[in-house]
Design a protein around this motif. Structure first.
Motif, PDB file in Angstrom:
ATOM      1  N   ALA A 373       0.833  -1.206   0.000  1.00 56.40           N
ATOM      2  CA  ALA A 373       0.000   0.000   0.000  1.00 56.40           C
ATOM      3  C   ALA A 373       0.865   1.254   0.000  1.00 56.40           C
ATOM      4  CB  ALA A 373      -0.920  -0.003   1.215  1.00 56.40           C
ATOM      5  N   VAL A 374       1.919   1.255   0.833  1.00 58.41           N
ATOM      6  CA  VAL A 374       2.823   2.405   0.882  1.00 58.41           C
ATOM      7  C   VAL A 374       3.485   2.614  -0.476  1.00 58.41           C
ATOM      8  CG1 VAL A 374       4.947   3.294   1.896  1.00 58.41           C
ATOM      9  CG2 VAL A 374       3.235   2.202   3.355  1.00 58.41           C
ATOM     10  N   LEU A 375       3.910   1.528  -1.100  1.00 60.29           N
ATOM     11  CA  LEU A 375       4.538   1.620  -2.409  1.00 60.29           C
ATOM     12  C   LEU A 375       3.588   2.247  -3.431  1.00 60.29           C
ATOM     13  CD1 LEU A 375       6.614   1.057  -4.615  1.00 60.29           C
ATOM     14  CD2 LEU A 375       5.820  -1.316  -4.664  1.00 60.29           C
ATOM     15  N   TYR A 376       2.344   1.781  -3.461  1.00 57.41           N
ATOM     16  CA  TYR A 376       1.380   2.319  -4.417  1.00 57.41           C
ATOM     17  C   TYR A 376       1.086   3.797  -4.139  1.00 57.41           C
ATOM     18  CZ  TYR A 376       0.183  -1.941  -6.946  1.00 57.41           C
ATOM     19  OH  TYR A 376       0.226  -3.036  -7.776  1.00 57.41           O
ATOM     20  N   GLU A 377       1.012   4.179  -2.868  1.00 57.34           N
ATOM     21  CA  GLU A 377       0.759   5.583  -2.541  1.00 57.34           C
ATOM     22  C   GLU A 377       1.908   6.466  -3.022  1.00 57.34           C
ATOM     23  OE1 GLU A 377      -0.164   8.526   1.279  1.00 57.34           O
ATOM     24  OE2 GLU A 377       0.202   6.382   1.612  1.00 57.34           O
ATOM     25  N   GLU A 378       3.135   6.050  -2.744  1.00 56.97           N
ATOM     26  CA  GLU A 378       4.293   6.827  -3.174  1.00 56.97           C
ATOM     27  C   GLU A 378       4.387   6.880  -4.699  1.00 56.97           C
ATOM     28  OE1 GLU A 378       7.774   5.248  -1.314  1.00 56.97           O
ATOM     29  OE2 GLU A 378       7.029   5.593   0.722  1.00 56.97           O
ATOM     30  N   PHE A 393      -3.896   7.653 -11.055  1.00 57.72           N
ATOM     31  CA  PHE A 393      -5.203   7.144 -10.648  1.00 57.72           C
ATOM     32  C   PHE A 393      -5.127   5.658 -10.290  1.00 57.72           C
ATOM     33  CE2 PHE A 393      -7.309  10.785 -12.917  1.00 57.72           C
ATOM     34  CZ  PHE A 393      -8.034  11.232 -11.837  1.00 57.72           C
ATOM     35  N   ALA A 394      -4.488   4.876 -11.163  1.00 58.20           N
ATOM     36  CA  ALA A 394      -4.406   3.430 -10.919  1.00 58.20           C
ATOM     37  C   ALA A 394      -3.677   3.138  -9.614  1.00 58.20           C
ATOM     38  CB  ALA A 394      -3.703   2.750 -12.093  1.00 58.20           C
ATOM     39  N   ALA A 395      -2.592   3.862  -9.364  1.00 55.16           N
ATOM     40  CA  ALA A 395      -1.797   3.589  -8.168  1.00 55.16           C
ATOM     41  C   ALA A 395      -2.520   4.017  -6.894  1.00 55.16           C
ATOM     42  CB  ALA A 395      -0.444   4.299  -8.271  1.00 55.16           C
ATOM     43  N   VAL A 396      -3.137   5.192  -6.891  1.00 59.48           N
ATOM     44  CA  VAL A 396      -3.790   5.654  -5.659  1.00 59.48           C
ATOM     45  C   VAL A 396      -5.026   4.809  -5.348  1.00 59.48           C
ATOM     46  CG1 VAL A 396      -5.297   7.428  -6.681  1.00 59.48           C
ATOM     47  CG2 VAL A 396      -4.443   7.702  -4.344  1.00 59.48           C
ATOM     48  N   GLU A 397      -5.736   4.370  -6.375  1.00 58.75           N
ATOM     49  CA  GLU A 397      -6.895   3.498  -6.126  1.00 58.75           C
ATOM     50  C   GLU A 397      -6.451   2.152  -5.577  1.00 58.75           C
ATOM     51  OE1 GLU A 397      -8.688   3.657  -9.943  1.00 58.75           O
ATOM     52  OE2 GLU A 397      -9.733   5.565  -9.554  1.00 58.75           O
ATOM     53  N   ALA A 398      -5.320   1.636  -6.057  1.00 58.04           N
ATOM     54  CA  ALA A 398      -4.772   0.393  -5.507  1.00 58.04           C
ATOM     55  C   ALA A 398      -4.352   0.597  -4.060  1.00 58.04           C
ATOM     56  CB  ALA A 398      -3.584  -0.077  -6.351  1.00 58.04           C
ATOM     57  N   ALA A 399      -3.761   1.760  -3.761  1.00 62.90           N
ATOM     58  CA  ALA A 399      -3.344   2.054  -2.394  1.00 62.90           C
ATOM     59  C   ALA A 399      -4.542   2.112  -1.457  1.00 62.90           C
ATOM     60  CB  ALA A 399      -2.569   3.374  -2.359  1.00 62.90           C
ATOM     61  N   ILE A 400      -5.617   2.767  -1.887  1.00 59.49           N
ATOM     62  CA  ILE A 400      -6.821   2.862  -1.051  1.00 59.49           C
ATOM     63  C   ILE A 400      -7.375   1.478  -0.743  1.00 59.49           C
ATOM     64  CG2 ILE A 400      -9.231   3.629  -1.055  1.00 59.49           C
ATOM     65  CD1 ILE A 400      -8.278   6.095  -2.658  1.00 59.49           C
TER      66      ILE A 400
END
Length: 862
Positions: A373-378, A393-400
């Motif tokens: 999750a941290v990786l996707y947020e960064e 968009f793809a990364a932040v939605e995966a992080a959420i």
């Protein structure tokens, strides 16, 4: 080899060194094709001035992803700068220390950075900062690069443009002449010159090979010498060939103990150059020739040896990652990609950070959910920073989703707020507001936090942009109060920018809070918000038809954004300046600026650029004007912000007046519905004014400033005069075409012809004929140009300004009110791009020949 035919460049370098010793620094750009002798030139310069110049030397490496600030980490410096580099200090701190290092006594200092075509983004930023200040430093910044290797989107050309000018020396190195080659090659001169084209590297390699006959290529000449090496020397040469640019001796000590003995032979054969800290090929082209000759399987083994040695010596992550990839070691790539990404992000090497994060995501499945999750947020933030919205968009939605899975509610709220920001930047106002509300609903139950204050301010910003003043102020004050309790100055500044924007949106004179927000953001180190405060002030005063104030603060915003590398807003400020150029009649300048930014993307800077280009197309009568406005309307509706819909309404009104569209009744109704939430100010004033031009009435509360009040009142003469006083001649002419006065219509026709506004020219012609008045013949081309785009009245005013008269004296001379003269002076300053009356007088003298200068009435006798 002798350094032939470089006396001129060496002399030039010596001169700038002498100027630097006197405190007047320069940037020297040394460029040319590979092998042309860039390194040889700067090495000779360094050798000639070793006794009287402090030399600092750094190299950029041909890594797959450059290491952040690589050449500066190579510098032989100590003290605060070395400590900051080792501690990964923030860029602004490093920039300050670099400037201090170049100002060190005794002067001068020569900072040489080689191969900047391979530089990372943070290095380019540092070069830009140094280059802009070099004129006041006792230093020379020498940059070598291959211009042909700067691909599309490379940041270096913009940096070189930023530092070019009076403080720069450009050295384009040329091949050697036939005579110089003859001096070096003797009897082989003709063949060597024909094979090398005078390229110094090719010449020296062919001469060094000394075969019975010339080899078919320079690569063969290099490999011919390599083939004669002993096995140990050959292994060393191949190892060094695998390292981009050079190989540190500490790494060689691990990879090949006893390498020093093996280096003697290739050094003697002029293949390698050995220094205390590193070993390198004498030329990059030789390295490339050797590397290409090594079979792929052996290359992998050599890279694996270097990988193990780099890990053991704790080398920089970017270097380790390069050899991990080349050796096919997936585990090593997975281990070092994320550290490399974070290091690049900390240094603000944003492109490099994004590339590393993209690699790290390939191995995300191996991480625990929380780490993933941290990786996707960064990664989402990195993608947003380099304008890769789809990936963001793809990364932040995966992080959420992952944060929900592990139960980290605070992180869910934080990422949802960031998702709102991405929606806004992508032009989707409705989705942005929905995400902002969700973020608040997630964060509020967790109690007070900086993230909650940030979420409140995010919603305040969206409300401000949508024209909902009451909600913007309410959420902004709530955010500011919470942020102040928590000591979060950057968040406080963000909220104050929102509230200040509402204030100036209601009253064009009430912009003190925006300036305070700028100062607070600057002090807190939040460069983005410091720019936004100035930018919003510029936009609002442009919308209020106050171009002098708009020019002042938009230019200030652009200068600040450029100085601090706030690229996401720098483009917006430039388009704003283009819009101001358009309004004052500089259509070519406006088109050039906006065209550089417009494109297939959907960010807000491109939306503004499309607005400028659509306005220009409508005014010129371009064939694609209707299509441009239709596309712009679709995007403005998606943004759901009155500041986007207002310009569309104005363009649709203009098209209706010139017979190219129907009156925009539906647009007016939509704007009225959007404003039902209680907004007002310049947005509503503009909608009401242009609706009146279209013959549609909208309720207006309170007094409006000019030119809006006379437009709403349908006092077209007064509206025209108001536009004329600020130098917006097109708008003045458009208002005049709404009158029934032949003289006014004739003036409108003259202005339309001068500007090249074909639809407006046709409307003025049609209206004259409807009144039964004669249509003036088109003047001869040489009389069309009005110096500086000034109106006749403005020419009279500036001529008196040039005489040194005060506004009161000009008013008495022309029989005008002092206030009217003030407006005319503001319009003159805006059109001439002058910061003062004295500067305007100079521009007037430059632009207007004596025979074209007006003869205003002389003072009346008492």
């Amino acid at each position: 080899m002798a350094l032939l035919e470089r006396e001129g460049p060496l002399a030039s370098l010596g001169l700038v060194r002498d100027e630097a010793a006197a405190g007047h620094g320069s940037v020297v750009l040394v460029t040319g094709e590979p092998g042309i002798g860039k390194t040889a030139l700067v090495t000779r310069f360094a050798s000639d001035h070793r006794a009287d110049t402090r030399l600092l030397w750094g190299n950029c490496d041909d890594l797959s992803i450059p290491r952040p600030l690589g050449p500066f980490r190579d510098l032989a410096v100590s003290g605060a700068l070395r400590e900051a580099l080792d501690a990964e200090a923030p860029p602004h701190r490093l920039h300050t220390l670099l400037l201090a290092e170049l100002a060190a006594q005794p002067p001068p200092t020569a900072l040489v950075i080689e191969d900047v075509h391979w530089a990372d983004e943070a290095t380019v930023d540092a070069i830009t900062v140094i280059g802009r200040r070099i004129g006041d430093l006792p230093a020379v910044l020498v940059l070598t690069y291959r211009s042909g290797e700067l691909g599309t989107g490379h940041p270096l050309p913009a940096a070189l443009e930023a530092v070019s000018g009076s403080t720069s020396l450009y050295l384009q190195l040329a091949p050697l002449s036939r005579a110089a080659v003859a001096e070096l090659a003797g009897d082989d001169a003709d063949g060597v010159y024909a094979a090398s084209g005078g390229n110094p590297f090719y010449v020296t390699e062919l001469i060094a090979a000394r075969p019975e006959r010339l080899p078919p290529s320079v690569a063969n000449a290099v490999l011919g010498r390599v083939a004669r090496l002993s096995p140990e020397a050959l292994r060393l040469v191949e190892l060094v060939a695998m390292a981009p640019s050079r190989l540190p001796t500490r790494v060689l000590d691990v990879a090949m103990p006893g390498w020093a003995a093996a280096a003697e032979e290739p050094e003697r054969r002029q293949l390698l150059s050995v220094a205390a800290t590193h070993v390198r090929f004498r030329h990059e082209l030789a390295r490339e020739a050797v590397r290409a000759s090594v079979p792929a399987a052996r290359r992998r083994l050599l890279h694996a040896d270097l990988l193990r040695s780099l890990v053991e010596t704790r080398a920089e992550p970017a270097e380790v990652l390069h050899h991990a990839e080349e050796s096919g070691d997936a585990e090593a790539v997975a281990e070092h990609a994320l550290p490399a990404a974070r290091r690049a992000a900390a240094a603000e090497s944003n492109r490099e950070a994004y590339a590393h994060y993209a690699r790290a995501l390939d191995f995300a499945a191996a991480l625990a959910p929380a780490e993933r999750a941290v990786l996707y947020e960064e990664a989402a933030l990195a993608a947003y920073t380099v304008d890769r919205l789809t990936e963001a968009f793809a990364a932040v939605e995966a992080a959420i989703a992952l944060y929900r899975e592990v139960g980290d509610v605070q992180a869910v709220g934080r990422c949802t707020r960031f998702l709102s920001r991405c929606h806004w930047y992508g032009g989707d106002g409705v989705a942005a507001r929905e995400a902002a509300l969700v973020a608040i609903s997630v964060l509020e139950p967790l109690g007070e936090s900086v993230e909650l204050a940030r979420a409140y301010s995010g919603l305040s910003q969206l409300a401000m942009l949508a024209g909902d003043d009451a909600q913007a102020v309410a959420w902004g004050e709530k955010s500011a109060a919470l942020a102040q309790r928590l000591g979060a100055d950057a968040v406080t500044a963000h909220a104050l920018v929102n509230i200040g924007s509402v204030r100036v949106g209601v009253d064009p004179e009430d912009y003190g809070l925006l300036l305070e927000a700028h100062r607070l953001a600057d002090a807190a180190g939040d460069r983005h918000e410091a720019v936004r405060a100035l930018l919003n002030l510029g936009y609002s005063t442009l919308a209020w038809a106050r171009p002098v104030t708009a020019w002042r603060y938009t230019r200030q915003a652009a200068a600040y954004a450029e100085e601090h590398q706030v690229d996401t807003l720098l483009l917006y400020t430039r388009v704003m300046l283009g819009w101001l150029h358009l309004r004052q009649g500089d259509w070519d300048e406006a088109e050039g600026i906006a065209s550089d930014v417009a494109g297939e993307g959907a960010n807000v800077a491109q939306l503004l650029a499309d607005t400028v280009l659509a306005e220009l197309a409508v005014r010129r009568g371009d064939e694609d004007a209707g299509t441009r406005v239709a596309v712009l309307a679709e995007r403005a509706e998606r943004a759901a912000e009155l500041q986007r819909l207002g310009p569309v309404l104005q363009l649709e009104v203009e098209m209706a007046l010139t017979g190219r569209a129907d009156p925009p009744r539906a647009r007016v109704a939509a704007a009225e519905e959007l404003m039902s939430s209680g907004g007002g100010g310049w947005a509503w004033a503009g909608v009401a004014a242009w609706s009146a031009v279209a013959g549609l009435d909208l309720p207006v509360e309170g007094d409006l400033p000019e030119p809006f009040a006379p437009m709403v009142a349908r006092d077209w003469r007064r509206a025209a005069e108001a536009f004329g006083t600020i130098g917006w001649d097109y708008d003045r002419a458009l208002m005049l075409t709404l009158t029934d006065e032949a003289a006014a219509l004739g003036e409108a026709l003259e202005t339309a012809r001068r500007l090249g506004a074909r639809p407006l020219e046709e409307r003025a012609t049609r209206r004259l004929r409807e009144l039964g008045a004669a249509v003036p013949a088109r003047p001869r081309s040489e009389t069309l140009a009005n110096p500086g785009g000034l109106t006749t009245r403005q020419l009279e005013v500036v001529s008196l300004v040039a005489e040194g008269l005060t506004n009161k004296e000009i008013a008495r001379r022309l029989g005008l009110s002092v206030r009217t003269v003030e407006h005319h002076v503001e319009g003159v300053l805006a059109k001439l791009g002058a910061a003062s009356r004295r500067a305007a007088a100079r521009r007037y003298a430059e632009l207007v020949p004596e025979e074209l200068r007006p003869r205003p009435p002389r003072p009346r006798s008492a």
